[in-house]
Scaffold this motif. Sequence first.
Motif, PDB file in Angstrom:
ATOM      1  N   VAL A 292      43.765 201.233 162.105  1.00  0.00           N
ATOM      2  CA  VAL A 292      42.338 200.913 162.175  1.00  0.00           C
ATOM      3  C   VAL A 292      41.808 200.801 163.584  1.00  0.00           C
ATOM      4  O   VAL A 292      40.700 200.348 163.785  1.00  0.00           O
ATOM      5  CB  VAL A 292      42.037 199.612 161.400  1.00  0.00           C
TER       6      VAL A 292
ATOM      7  N   VAL B 154      36.945 194.313 155.386  1.00  0.00           N
ATOM      8  CA  VAL B 154      38.316 194.630 155.018  1.00  0.00           C
ATOM      9  C   VAL B 154      38.366 195.321 153.664  1.00  0.00           C
ATOM     10  O   VAL B 154      39.025 196.348 153.481  1.00  0.00           O
ATOM     11  CB  VAL B 154      39.187 193.350 154.997  1.00  0.00           C
TER      12      VAL B 154
ATOM     13  N   GLN C 262      37.411 198.921 153.734  1.00  0.00           N
ATOM     14  CA  GLN C 262      38.435 199.801 154.255  1.00  0.00           C
ATOM     15  C   GLN C 262      39.600 199.935 153.294  1.00  0.00           C
ATOM     16  O   GLN C 262      40.263 200.972 153.254  1.00  0.00           O
ATOM     17  CB  GLN C 262      38.940 199.281 155.601  1.00  0.00           C
TER      18      GLN C 262
ATOM     19  N   LEU D 285      41.534 194.409 164.584  1.00  0.00           N
ATOM     20  CA  LEU D 285      41.831 194.395 163.159  1.00  0.00           C
ATOM     21  C   LEU D 285      42.630 193.161 162.805  1.00  0.00           C
ATOM     22  O   LEU D 285      43.215 192.492 163.668  1.00  0.00           O
ATOM     23  CB  LEU D 285      42.612 195.644 162.734  1.00  0.00           C
TER      24      LEU D 285
ATOM     25  N   GLU E 206      44.024 194.320 157.294  1.00  0.00           N
ATOM     26  CA  GLU E 206      43.674 195.703 157.570  1.00  0.00           C
ATOM     27  C   GLU E 206      44.917 196.523 157.897  1.00  0.00           C
ATOM     28  O   GLU E 206      45.071 197.659 157.458  1.00  0.00           O
ATOM     29  CB  GLU E 206      42.670 195.770 158.713  1.00  0.00           C
TER      30      GLU E 206
END
Length: 556
Positions: free
Chosen positions: A21, A56, A59, A119, A123
């Motif tokens: 990330v 989060v 993603q 991150l 993540e």
Amino acid sequence: MSKLMWNSLLVSPAVLGALFVGSTGAIAAESQSTPTPASAGTEQSSPLLAQATGEVLQQIGEYSQEGRGSASSGQVTSVSQLSDVQPTDWAFQALQSLVERYGCIAGYPDGTFRGNRALTRYEFAAGLNACLDVINNLIAAAVDDALSSEDLITLQRLTEEFQAELATLRGRVDALEVRTAELEANQFSTTTKLFGESIFALAGSEGGNSVGGDTDSGVAFGTRTRLNFDTSFTGRDLLRTRLQVTTLDSFSGTNTFTPEGDLKFAADPYEEGSTTVALDTLLYSVPVGDAQVVFIANAGAVDDFASTINPLDGDGGSGALSRFGTRAPIYNLVRGSGVGLTYDAGMAEVSLGYLAENASSPTRRNGLFDGPYGALAQLVFKPVNGLKLGLTYVNAYRTDMQTGSQFATPVESIAPPDGLSTITNAYGVQLGYDSGTFALGGWAGYTNARILDEGIKGDQGIFNWAVTLGVNAGPPGSQAGLVVGMEPKVVRSYNDQDLEGALEDADTSLHIEGFYQYQLTENIAITPGFIWLTAPDHDDQNDDVVIGTIRTTFRF
């Protein structure tokens, strides 16, 4: 994956975090402390993670799709597709391997990777889970030399390290899938979107009026709220249902007694605001061949099917404040129910329309063909990007331009409540140019209105013009605007009997309007502005009128 690459990941776990990330700082600190699964459980309940939950989870969905091999909107097959990743970046080779060999890393839909963003462990775990899914598929397919024993040992250590986070994420994804299914089963509509706009405005006027007296000083407060329900059945058509309530009185009906300077977001000329929610617009737009046809059942206007060309036309919610500054007065002759058509040939655009103001009324001198109507034909040239040149013709019966002097609006201003009967032929030329940094517009129009009432039959020649300028200044969406022009003025009037010049304006008034639209947020704009009429009702005996307003627009 090569031993060299995985050994580098073991030396600095921050590298792998950056690949998933895009972090360099936050994950490095976590990697140095090497937290155990027990400490991860403590981190899960921290305020920092709670604050980042929404981002989060978004993603997680992207990574989950990657791991299943489906192409999400941000999926890439080569690291060169990530516009912000350069060969000189310290993690370039590792990222290249994960993208091109394993396909478990995706960019954002805009083609960026955003590798400088911090991150959390969650993540990182989401990215790890995506790559584990790919590797499991490789093992199940028995791909030769897909993984070495050292690679498997590294993956096992990473899985154990993030065991708690992986379990939590999988539980959250399962819960989200259940909630998504419930929302899809109970959503309002699969084809309809809701758009809303609310205007809150303070407005006041000071100075003379059209009858030689003083305007009532003071400040008024009012609103205009619109709810658009936009439905599409094929993706190319549009069914629009608009509910509207307007509470701000028009100045022409309560204060200045001339349509000059009326605000676009207030009630119509000579009318008062109301707290009643009404069906303002009902139309259906559908492509027919290469043309777009709009069927309008209620409260239609020219901008529903044709371009009004002026870059400052925001229909009251943005751009110009006044009805005159919003668009050329010739367009106000066409309103009501009917049909409109636009054919766009690229360099040129043709629009035709017919709207009747009282089409639904069965009474005498009303209806679709026997009552007030406006018919428009317009040709717009677009020789270069951002430039529009328009030629417009309108034939109308018993409708006014809704701006200008009392003599220039004989249907609404003279002999109320019914006004005079007129047949009108109006001609206009418009220009609009938007460079992206500034917008320049203007128009000139001439109208011949023939009065049909016994005793005062005759013709009026009505002229108007304006120049508009908008400059982008301040936050994105902010604009400073200026409008200078002459609202409709009767420049000649004649009659077969003894009324030569009787309905003619003797002097000239200028309309000067300035505003600054400050885009406070993406959905909120605050616009202070003023309107200055130098000789209201085109009469030098009337003192100047200054109208001030602060318009706040909310969109949702």
